[in-house]
Structures are given as structure tokens and as C-alpha cells.
Design an enzyme around this catalytic site. Structure first.
Site, PDB file in Angstrom:
ATOM      1  N   TYR A 120      28.465   2.493  66.389  1.00  9.84           N
ATOM      2  CA  TYR A 120      27.633   1.765  65.423  1.00  9.84           C
ATOM      3  C   TYR A 120      28.484   0.745  64.653  1.00  9.84           C
ATOM      4  CZ  TYR A 120      24.035   5.353  66.218  1.00  9.84           C
ATOM      5  OH  TYR A 120      23.108   6.189  66.790  1.00  9.84           O
ATOM      6  N   LYS A 128      34.604  13.444  73.279  1.00  9.49           N
ATOM      7  CA  LYS A 128      34.556  13.248  74.734  1.00  9.49           C
ATOM      8  C   LYS A 128      35.904  12.659  75.154  1.00  9.49           C
ATOM      9  CE  LYS A 128      32.159  13.283  78.619  1.00  9.49           C
ATOM     10  NZ  LYS A 128      31.750  14.530  79.295  1.00  9.49           N
ATOM     11  N   ASP A 156      29.137  17.230  75.670  1.00 12.44           N
ATOM     12  CA  ASP A 156      28.112  17.759  76.582  1.00 12.44           C
ATOM     13  C   ASP A 156      28.041  19.285  76.469  1.00 12.44           C
ATOM     14  OD1 ASP A 156      30.654  17.435  77.552  1.00 12.44           O
ATOM     15  OD2 ASP A 156      30.083  16.929  79.594  1.00 12.44           O
ATOM     16  N   ASP A 203      24.507  11.631  65.619  1.00 10.98           N
ATOM     17  CA  ASP A 203      23.101  11.216  65.529  1.00 10.98           C
ATOM     18  C   ASP A 203      22.267  12.025  66.532  1.00 10.98           C
ATOM     19  OD1 ASP A 203      20.849   9.810  64.909  1.00 10.98           O
ATOM     20  OD2 ASP A 203      21.492   7.907  65.773  1.00 10.98           O
ATOM     21  N   ASP A 257      19.428  15.488  65.939  1.00  6.70           N
ATOM     22  CA  ASP A 257      18.014  15.611  66.329  1.00  6.70           C
ATOM     23  C   ASP A 257      17.821  16.842  67.206  1.00  6.70           C
ATOM     24  OD1 ASP A 257      17.538  13.256  64.934  1.00  6.70           O
ATOM     25  OD2 ASP A 257      16.113  12.513  66.428  1.00  6.70           O
TER      26      ASP A 257
END
Ligand code: ATP
Length: 328
Positions: A120, A164, A195, A219, A223
Site C-alpha cells: 500500500y 512470505k 499461506d 488486511d 477479514d
């Protein structure tokens, strides 16, 4: 508020269900005896439709004159050149730590998301043939988010650094830095590929305590975590910087249910409780959280949780409990 001047809170209700859940949060704050000066600021899609600008420099100045911000939700204008107001606020106020607690009957963990860099970064190029977004990870940015995560983990069980680094070189710096901070702070820490973290959140969420991660991973995992808890509508967040803080439910403007009176107000109410804690009113924050838990246990639930109550009914149940317990 004990002593000193009254705190100033910029109240940004926003669009869609934003004003509906904000009304609930403010009513609950009143019932809990919260005292602060409210400074309403209109920004977002509605403002853009009316004036062509979602937020002006003057709005930003007004916000900067406040101690903190209570935020509902805003919708994105259909303009290809539009830059997210929320991202701008996070950057302008340097709200680098996004703290997202997830609590239910048998779960209690926190996602600490770096809020100002990563994918971002805003460094992007777009063309028909090729588009790029630069993923920025800095040592300073990783250090300060790791410190914030350790502040929380030091009182709890452990820290999980989510990354990652096996594929993304930028995450090697993030991982190395977070490990070093945890070691220095003597916080028990493990690390996990994003993951694997996404999978483990679904199959054994109890194994997590405090997770720290970069912007986009945080982010997405938030969710997912909200889904595991039961609904996006239950979850609150704080965006913290050195000087200011912004408190918002993690859901968006939910245009599909706006105006129907069925939005779950709990995420916004819990965000208001997080604000009280940040303002040094921990007892009021605990009372609000207790009232929310009581209402949910009594089955005062909106349709996203399988209930049949409207926003107002849930809000009044929470307020009723606070009033009954007043002075206890
Ligand atoms: P954004 O891009 O702003 O995050 P979005 O459209 O991706 O927005 P939301 O607006 O959060 O995401 O909505 C996702 C889904 O969750 C929608 O179906 C919406 O109705 C539901 N939802 C979100 N918030 C609530 C809430 N407070 N109460 C009930 N349902 C909600």
C-alpha cells in the site's frame, strides 16, 4: 474525563452503513458517561458527490486539531483517479499500527498490521501492457510495528510473525527485524508463512495469540479472522500513531444493507470502546465491552449473526445494560 481540557474527537460517520453504526456508537458512549468534544467532519463518497472532493486540506487540518478520530465507513467514488481517503489519513497522521482484536466465546487473538508501507506504498504505475506496485518494507517501519506487537504480546502468550520470506525478498527484512525486536524484548516468538497462517486460522485459530504482519497480508487475514469469529460486523480496530489515533470497525460501507436498519453496530461500538481505552478511560471501555458481550449472549443479534434484531434493538439492549449497571 479527569482533569485537563476536554478531549476533541473528530467524528467521521461516512457513507452507507457508516452513519447508522456511528449513531449507535455515540449513543453507547453517552450511556457509558464518556465526555469529549465532538467535531463532526464530512468526508467520503457523499461529500465527493456533492462537491467533487472527498476530503479537502481544510478537513485534514480540522482533523489534525483533534486528539483522535472516530470513523464509520466510507465508500469509494467511481473515479479512476481517486485515491483512498482512509489511506491518505493513515499516511498523513502516520497511523502506522493497525490493531485488530478478534474475540468470541472461545477465541481471543489480535492481528497487528503494519499500516503505512508494504504493497500500500502508493508507488504504482499502470498501463495497458504492464502495471506495477512497489512493495516497500523498511527497517524502521518493521521495527516500530514489531515494538507495538511486542507491547501487546508481552502481556499475553506469544507473538507469531507472519510473512512470505521464502519468496519475497522484502519480507526477509521484515522477518529479521521482527525476530530481533522480539528477542530484545524477551517475547516468545515464532514465525509462519502467510499461506500457512491463512490455513491455520481456519483449522486451529486457538493456536494464535498476537500476530504481526505486513499491510496487505494483515488486511486479508483480518477479514478471514472476522469470518471465523462470525461476522465482519463484530470486529473493531484501532489505527495508532505517535500523536493521533483513528478508531473504526473493520467492515466497509456495506451498500447492500445500507438504509435497511439491520447493520451490526457491534464493530463500531467496540471501536468506540478501544478509543476510550486510548483516551485513558479503561474502565469505561471495559463496561462497554461487558455490555456488548451480555447483549450477544442474550441473543440480541443482527441478521449477519443469524439473529432477527435491527441495529437499534441491539444498540438499546447494550445501552439498557449499561444504565442498569450504572454505579455498580
Ligand atoms: P470495503 O471495500 O469498503 O472494505 P466491501 O464491500 O469489501 O467494502 P463491506 O462493506 O465490509 O466490504 O461488506 C462485505 C459484506 O459484509 C457485505 O455483504 C456486507 O453486507 C457485510 N457487512 C459488512 N459490515 C456489516 C455489518 N456491520 N453488519 C452486517 N453486515 C455487514
Amino acid at each position: 474525563m479527569s482533569g485537563g481540557r476536554a478531549k476533541k474527537v473528530a467524528v467521521i460517520a461516512g457513507d452507507g452503513i457508516g452513519p447508522e453504526v456511528m449513531e449507535s456508537a455515540l449513543a453507547v458512549l453517552d450511556a457509558a458517561g464518556a465526555e469529549f468534544e465532538r467535531i463532526p467532519v464530512e468526508i467520503g463518497f457523499g461529500r465527493w458527490k456533492r462537491t467533487g472532493q472527498a476530503m479537502t486540506e481544510d478537513d485534514l487540518e480540522t482533523i489534525k486539531e483533534c486528539d483522535c478520530i472516530l470513523f464509520g465507513a466510507i465508500a469509494t467514488p467511481p473515479d479512476p483517479g481517486y485515491r483512498s481517503v482512509l489511506l491518505r489519513l493513515r499516511r498523513e497522521l502516520d497511523l502506522y499500527a493497525n490493531i485488530r482484536p478478534f474475540r468470541s466465546r472461545d477465541l481471543d487473538f489480535i492481528i497487528v498490521r503494519e499500516n503505512t508501507e508494504g504493497l500500500y506504498s502508493g508507488l504504482e504505475e499502470e498501463s495497458e501492457a504492464e502495471s506495477r506496485t512497489v512493495r516497500v518494507i523498511t527497517r524502521c517501519g518493521s521495527e516500530r510495528i514489531a515494538e507495538k506487537a511486542c507491547d501487546l504480546a508481552a502481556w499475553r502468550k506469544k507473538l507469531t510473525i507472519v510473512h512470505k520470506a521464502n519468496v519475497l525478498r522484502s519480507d526477509r527484512l521484515f522477518l529479521r527485524t521482527c525476530r530481533a525486536v522480539a528477542e530484545r524484548r524477551k517475547v516468545p516468538a515464532e514465525d509462519m508463512l502467510v499461506d500457512a497462517a491463512a490455513y491455520n486460522l481456519v483449522v486451529k485459530p486457538q493456536r494464535f495469540d498476537v500476530m504481526v504482519t505486513t499491510n496487505l497480508f494483515g488486511d486479508i487475514l483480518s477479514d478471514e479472522a472476522a469470518g471465523i469469529i462470525g461476522s465482519l460486523g463484530l470486529c473493531a480496530s484501532a489505527n495508532i500513531g505517535e500523536r493521533w489515533a483513528l478508531f473504526e470497525p473493520i467492515h466497509g460501507s456495506a451498500p447492500d444493507i445500507a438504509g435497511k436498519g439491520i447493520a451490526n453496530p457491534v464493530g463500531a461500538i467496540r471501536s468506540a470502546a478501544m478509543m476510550m481505552e486510548w483516551l485513558g478511560e479503561a474502565q469505561k471501555a471495559r463496561r462497554i465491552e461487558g455490555a456488548v458481550q451480555w447483549a450477544l449472549e442474550q441473543g440480541r443479534k443482527t441478521p449477519d449473526l443469524g439473529g432477527s434484531c435491527g441495529t437499534e434493538e441491539v444498540t438499546w439492549a447494550i445501552i439498557g445494560y449499561l444504565k442498569r449497571k450504572e454505579g455498580c
